[in-house]
Design an enzyme around this catalytic site. Sequence first.
Site, PDB file in Angstrom:
ATOM      1  NE  ARG A 295      41.216  30.775  42.238  1.00  0.00           N
ATOM      2  CZ  ARG A 295      40.662  31.971  42.371  1.00  0.00           C
ATOM      3  NH1 ARG A 295      39.462  32.092  42.905  1.00  0.00           N
ATOM      4  NH2 ARG A 295      41.309  33.054  41.993  1.00  0.00           N
TER       5      ARG A 295
ATOM      6  CE  LYS B 242      37.547  41.265  38.992  1.00  0.00           C
ATOM      7  NZ  LYS B 242      38.561  40.329  39.471  1.00  0.00           N
TER       8      LYS B 242
ATOM      9  N   GLY C 102      41.222  35.166  37.085  1.00  0.00           N
ATOM     10  CA  GLY C 102      40.257  34.091  36.861  1.00  0.00           C
ATOM     11  C   GLY C 102      39.768  34.032  35.424  1.00  0.00           C
TER      12      GLY C 102
ATOM     13  N   GLY D 153      44.158  39.431  41.489  1.00  0.00           N
ATOM     14  CA  GLY D 153      44.517  40.592  42.310  1.00  0.00           C
ATOM     15  C   GLY D 153      45.812  40.353  43.063  1.00  0.00           C
TER      16      GLY D 153
HETATM   17  P1  ADP Z   1      40.470  38.689  35.204  1.00  0.00           P
HETATM   18  O1  ADP Z   1      39.438  37.831  35.903  1.00  0.00           O
HETATM   19  O2  ADP Z   1      41.287  37.901  34.236  1.00  0.00           O
HETATM   20  O3  ADP Z   1      41.301  39.467  36.200  1.00  0.00           O
HETATM   21  P2  ADP Z   1      38.525  40.806  34.760  1.00  0.00           P
HETATM   22  O4  ADP Z   1      37.654  40.174  35.774  1.00  0.00           O
HETATM   23  O5  ADP Z   1      39.090  42.135  35.057  1.00  0.00           O
HETATM   24  O6  ADP Z   1      39.698  39.781  34.299  1.00  0.00           O
HETATM   25  O7  ADP Z   1      37.713  40.999  33.403  1.00  0.00           O
HETATM   26  C1  ADP Z   1      37.139  39.924  32.685  1.00  0.00           C
HETATM   27  C2  ADP Z   1      35.887  40.357  31.985  1.00  0.00           C
HETATM   28  O8  ADP Z   1      36.123  41.512  31.187  1.00  0.00           O
HETATM   29  C3  ADP Z   1      35.342  39.312  31.038  1.00  0.00           C
HETATM   30  O9  ADP Z   1      34.114  38.850  31.545  1.00  0.00           O
HETATM   31  C4  ADP Z   1      35.171  40.057  29.719  1.00  0.00           C
HETATM   32  O10 ADP Z   1      33.935  39.758  29.082  1.00  0.00           O
HETATM   33  C5  ADP Z   1      35.186  41.506  30.147  1.00  0.00           C
HETATM   34  N1  ADP Z   1      35.595  42.411  29.075  1.00  0.00           N
HETATM   35  C6  ADP Z   1      36.761  42.426  28.406  1.00  0.00           C
HETATM   36  N2  ADP Z   1      36.775  43.399  27.476  1.00  0.00           N
HETATM   37  C7  ADP Z   1      35.579  44.041  27.548  1.00  0.00           C
HETATM   38  C8  ADP Z   1      34.986  45.126  26.839  1.00  0.00           C
HETATM   39  N3  ADP Z   1      35.634  45.763  25.857  1.00  0.00           N
HETATM   40  N4  ADP Z   1      33.745  45.515  27.210  1.00  0.00           N
HETATM   41  C9  ADP Z   1      33.105  44.880  28.201  1.00  0.00           C
HETATM   42  N5  ADP Z   1      33.612  43.842  28.904  1.00  0.00           N
HETATM   43  C10 ADP Z   1      34.832  43.417  28.574  1.00  0.00           C
HETATM   44 MG    MG Z   2      37.537  38.354  36.755  1.00  0.00          MG
END
Ligand code: ADP
Ligand code: MG
Length: 373
Positions: free
Chosen positions: A43, A180, A329, A352
């Site tokens: 970033r 999330k 992220g 987001g």
């Molecule tokens: P991004 O940052 O790409 O928007 P999120 O923050 O929503 O994604 O989610 C990322 C997290 O989701 C990672 O830390 C990953 O470990 C967790 N995750 C993915 N699948 C699962 C699961 N089945 N159970 C628990 N955590 C999960």
């Molecule tokens: Mg995230």
Amino acid sequence: MSEIPTLEDLEARVGDLSGKRVLVRTDFNVPLDDDGNITDDFRIRSALPTIEWLTARGAHVTTASHLGRPKGEPNPKFSMDPVRARLAELAPGVELMENLRFDPGETSNDPAFVDRLVEGMDAYVNDAFGASHRAHASIVGPPQTLPSAMGRLLQKEVDVLLGMRNDPKRPFVGVLGGAKISGKLGVVEALLDVVDSLVIGGAMCFTFFAAQGKSIGDSLYEPDMVETCGRLLREAEEKGKALHLPDDMTGVDAAGNFATFGANVSEGGKGFDIGPGSAAAFSDVIMDARMVFWNGPMGMFEDERFESGTRTVAQAMADTKAFTVVGGGDSAAALAQFRLDDEVDHVSTGGGASLELLENGDLPGLEALRKGT
Ligand code: ADP
Ligand code: MG
């Protein structure tokens, strides 16, 4: 979006930028390890084209960003010091204010806080795509009083994401995962109107499984959203959109040992990744697409036992001929972990923000620049 002023428009309006003080809102919300070291400076590097464009014209640049969630008061854990040190290496002479969220006025968009930010400044540039979906003081305030423009990064993000939204190449596939859930479920509905099919993995799938009456064991899910997921499943069917959910998974059983599941998780077990069959099926959908937007890892990829679903999907993103965009992220971190970050067309600096821009076609930060002074 031609009506948002660019850096060139700003120069045409302000005139010679030499000696002018320019406030640049950047997104320096970088990941830090437990010792406060930056683990990924993507970033910071992403803001350099804008900063260098301004300094090359003799402007005096002051950057400002938030870092983490310090809850409106100073907190040394979220000090900008590590960012300032890295910035000094990459762009010597450029200033960086203290964490904007040390002041409650940032998130509440307090006019008095905006006044303090713009004091002594001659112009404002928003290059913080990852924060532009928030109507916070540093995002929507300065354009009301200062000649303003979007920076190069914001411009690139808007071009790519609005391009996807307004001129989709079909089939357009959305790939969603991550943890999330509640924040993203709202987006699923809007995305259904934009994409031809949705692929859903990560923890997000368990709320859908709950709506289908499947057993999810102790997997992560959102009880309040089960009804919403049921409605989304029906809506997808009515709209003729394919909604792909995994039909095999890996995780741990009630004793905490590695386990494989079908579409149902055993009592007390937890699903942590999509299984190999689902990963292959998702990969096929991505290979056949002409445009793919991916947000959220397919599993808990930080644990190497549960990285393979995310790795397979990331590899498909790299191999497909489709135009590929990754936002979020953790999704970007996963790509980098597999050294595939150069193999996709665009890695967005905003999770987001990218979802919201796809959903609404606009963001509060863009609207503020368009209205201007
Ligand atoms: P991004 O940052 O790409 O928007 P999120 O923050 O929503 O994604 O989610 C990322 C997290 O989701 C990672 O830390 C990953 O470990 C967790 N995750 C993915 N699948 C699962 C699961 N089945 N159970 C628990 N955590 C999960
Ligand atoms: Mg995230």
